[in-house]
Design a protein around this motif. Structure first.
Motif, short mmCIF file in Angstrom:
data_model
loop_
_atom_site.label_atom_id
_atom_site.label_comp_id
_atom_site.label_asym_id
_atom_site.label_seq_id
_atom_site.Cartn_x
_atom_site.Cartn_y
_atom_site.Cartn_z
N GLN A 293 0.70 -1.20 0.03
CA GLN A 293 -0.07 -0.17 -0.02
C GLN A 293 0.78 1.14 0.02
OE1 GLN A 293 -0.10 -2.68 2.09
NE2 GLN A 293 -2.34 -3.01 2.72
N HIS A 294 0.54 2.25 -0.75
CA HIS A 294 1.42 3.45 -0.78
C HIS A 294 0.38 4.55 -1.57
CE1 HIS A 294 1.21 1.48 -4.88
NE2 HIS A 294 1.30 2.72 -5.29
N THR A 337 -6.64 -4.13 -7.30
CA THR A 337 -6.19 -3.17 -6.94
C THR A 337 -7.05 -2.78 -5.37
OG1 THR A 337 -5.56 -2.11 -8.71
CG2 THR A 337 -6.04 -0.52 -7.07
N SER A 340 -6.91 0.50 0.71
CA SER A 340 -6.72 -0.09 2.24
C SER A 340 -7.21 0.70 3.19
CB SER A 340 -5.20 -0.26 2.48
OG SER A 340 -4.53 0.90 2.27
N MET A 382 -1.65 -8.71 3.60
CA MET A 382 -2.15 -7.75 2.56
C MET A 382 -3.25 -8.81 1.69
SD MET A 382 -0.20 -5.85 -0.51
CE MET A 382 -1.05 -4.88 -1.49
N THR A 385 -6.31 -8.08 3.73
CA THR A 385 -6.70 -6.69 3.51
C THR A 385 -7.48 -6.62 2.11
OG1 THR A 385 -4.85 -5.84 4.73
CG2 THR A 385 -5.76 -4.32 3.21
N CYS A 386 -7.02 -7.17 1.38
CA CYS A 386 -7.64 -7.26 -0.14
C CYS A 386 -9.13 -7.86 -0.06
CB CYS A 386 -6.78 -7.85 -1.13
SG CYS A 386 -5.04 -7.19 -1.50
N SER A 391 -11.89 -3.14 -3.12
CA SER A 391 -10.87 -3.58 -4.17
C SER A 391 -11.66 -3.61 -5.42
CB SER A 391 -10.28 -4.80 -3.65
OG SER A 391 -11.22 -5.74 -3.64
N LYS A 416 -4.83 5.87 -0.49
CA LYS A 416 -3.71 5.00 -0.26
C LYS A 416 -4.30 3.47 -0.79
CE LYS A 416 -0.87 3.13 3.23
NZ LYS A 416 -0.49 3.23 4.82
N HIS A 417 -3.47 2.90 -1.63
CA HIS A 417 -3.64 1.81 -2.26
C HIS A 417 -2.72 0.83 -2.61
CE1 HIS A 417 -2.30 4.57 -5.52
NE2 HIS A 417 -1.97 3.33 -6.23
N GLY A 418 -2.73 -0.58 -2.97
CA GLY A 418 -1.68 -1.46 -3.30
C GLY A 418 -2.13 -2.32 -4.40
N CYS A 420 -2.64 -6.39 -5.11
CA CYS A 420 -2.82 -7.61 -4.05
C CYS A 420 -1.95 -8.59 -4.87
CB CYS A 420 -4.04 -7.96 -3.99
SG CYS A 420 -5.36 -6.88 -3.38
#
Length: 537
Positions: A293-294, A337, A340, A382, A385-386, A391, A416-418, A420
């Motif tokens: 996540q960023h 995607t 979070s 993660m 989290t996903c 998502s 903020k996202h990441g 998966c």
């Protein structure tokens, strides 16, 4: 109903506005004002039709924007409506929203063309809900007529937002000077029909958007690029030998410049501004691979970089991200995607308990072990989290837009996202395009930190050649140019036939452009030394 949104809601009265003792007054135009990115209105104005008599003399979009800003400021029912409470110049009303002062107004590429309003301040830009920039009175009239026709059938009803479906309304958004247009989502599932876009990959399939989340602001984009384009980008990425994964411009196959221009048009730019994006980034995720996540919004951690990243003032930063998914993944294969900080509507209860239950189910399934993901690892956390946060699942040809800034340039922490982790032996292909609210470093009008320059810091040596501006126009006089197309070297740039809009580009001395008809080069154009050049065919 195809709702046209704006900071201005425009309504032509069927009847005349009545004056004292029932005496008919002149016909009026009702303007209902919205601030950029806000679905609810902040005020209204009644504009007598006589005040529009001089509008026919307006010959460019910058004069039109100044005119609209003046007329709204003069005729608003509540003069203090729609202002910014923290306006540093103490301005009230719509002028206090449009002009936030030199320290909080980014300098965009067209800054020198802005026309100030009567009180000497900077005007707003005016847009519809779908991102159409209002550039002429004829266009405004057509938008009003369309709103009246569309009001016969409301295609976007929502009991919690009745103002979105009022008869005859045309919503226009006022965008502050130096800022960029942002869509204003009201509720999950809301539709934005973008049938005004001209740069569509398939004319039979108009581009549209559906709201996936209002906080963060996330939109599903339909028909913005095709499965064939996705396949071509993957094939080109596989053949790329550079250690970087950035797609290089090519003379064959899918032209990423056409994708850039298409996305810029979707975002409300009425012309493509070179220097406002990072280029198309192609991403490949093999099994178990993920991206933590960023934020896409960048920060100067050293506090020593001369480029000004503070977009809440007059700096530049990434404001929008468009994700392009280029293959399907089966259910349970991950690769989503994830946002979070946001919960999907269907998730309820204690989030920690939900995550613990998900991890237990994943361990029992064996999917994580098969993918090489160890118990207790960040990848395992993660995946949980996903499965419990908002998502977006990849699918072939799907695209998603989200914003990293609020309309005033402040960073949006909810973005903020990441990426998966990919499971079940699959591979995920995706691409992203980051779009900036101001020119990037080394481009014209790039914002620099004046405090560091005052301390003696010197900007890095810029060895880039001087950037020039070229405009290409078809006069319509030569029958042979009826179906002309413009190319940069061998790269298609845009249609330049009779009736097509002018094409503009930032370019450099010595660059070679050419005009083609039916695939054959009929005219060569070489960029000279002048800062602004116009080529007519």
């Amino acid at each position: 109903m195809k709702l046209l949104s704006t900071i201005l809601m425009v309504l032509w009265h069927e009847c005349l506005v009545c004056g004292p003792k029932g005496v008919a007054a002149e016909e009026a135009l009702t303007l209902v004002i919205h601030r950029n990115g806000e679905p609810d209105s902040c005020g209204s104005a009644e504009v007598p039709k006589s005040k529009l008599r001089d509008v026919a003399d307006i010959d460019n979009k910058y004069k039109m924007e100044a005119f609209l800003t003046d007329i709204v400021a003069e005729t608003m029912a509540e003069k203090s409506s729609c202002n910014s409470p923290d306006n540093p110049m103490g301005l009230d009303g719509i002028p206090g929203f449009c002009d936030m002062g030199k320290d909080r107004t980014p300098v965009l590429l067209d800054n020198d063309e802005l026309v100030r309003v009567k009180d000497g301040t900077l005007p707003c830009r005016w847009y519809t809900r779908e991102g159409i920039r209002v550039v002429s009175f004829d266009q405004l009239e057509s938008l009003v007529a369309r709103a009246r026709n569309d009001s016969k059938t409301c295609k976007n009803p929502n009991v919690n937002h009745p103002n979105l479906c009022q008869e005859g309304e045309l919503h226009l958004y006022a965008v502050q000077a130096g800022r960029v247009f942002m869509f204003a989502p009201s509720y999950v599932g809301e539709k934005f029909e973008l049938d005004h876009l001209s740069l569509v990959p398939d004319p039979a399939k108009p581009i549209s958007m559906t709201v996936l989340s209002t906080n963060p602001r996330v939109f599903d984009i339909l028909n913005v690029f095709t499965e064939e384009e996705a396949d071509d980008l993957v094939d080109r990425a596989l053949s790329e030998t550079s250690p970087s994964n950035r797609i290089k411009r090519s003379t064959t196959g899918t032209n990423e410049n056409s994708i850039f221009r298409r996305i810029f048009e979707l975002l409300g730019f009425d012309e493509y501004w070179n220097g406002h994006d990072d280029g198309l980034q192609i991403l490949r995720y093999n099994e178990s691979k993920a991206y933590i996540q960023h934020m896409d919004y960048l920060r100067d951690k050293s506090d020593k970089e001369l480029y000004d990243y503070d977009s809440s003032k007059k700096g530049g930063n990434r404001f929008a991200t468009v994700l392009l998914y280029m293959n399907d993944l089966p259910d349970g294969a991950g690769g989503e995607t994830v946002f979070s900080e946001a919960l999907p509507p269907e998730v309820g209860g204690d989030i920690q308990t939900l995550e613990a239950n998900v991890i237990e189910e994943l361990r029992a399934s064996g999917d994580l072990e098969a993918a090489g993901i160890k118990p207790g690892s960040w990848e395992e956390a993660m995946v949980a989290t996903c499965r419990t946060r908002l998502s977006v699942k990849p699918s072939h040809g799907r695209a998603v837009l989200f914003y990293s800034q609020y309309p005033d340039g402040v960073e949006d922490p909810m973005s903020k996202h990441g990426g998966c982790p990919v499971l079940q032996g699959q591979t995920k292909w995706a691409a992203n395009l980051w779009v900036w609210n101001a020119p990037r470093e080394n481009y014209k009008n790039a914002p620099m930190r004046e405090d560091l320059i005052a301390q003696g810091f010197k900007p890095p040596q810029n060895n880039m050649p001087k950037q020039l501006q070229a405009t290409f126009t078809n006069t319509g006089k030569d029958p042979a140019m009826e179906n002309a197309e413009l190319f940069f070297e061998a790269m298609f740039w845009g249609k330049l036939g009779h009736g097509d809009p002018d094409l503009r580009s930032n370019t450099y001395e010595g660059h070679r452009w050419n005009v083609r008809v039916n695939g054959q080069v009929v005219k060569n154009l070489v960029i000279g030394k002048e800062p602004i050049q116009v080529f007519e065919i």
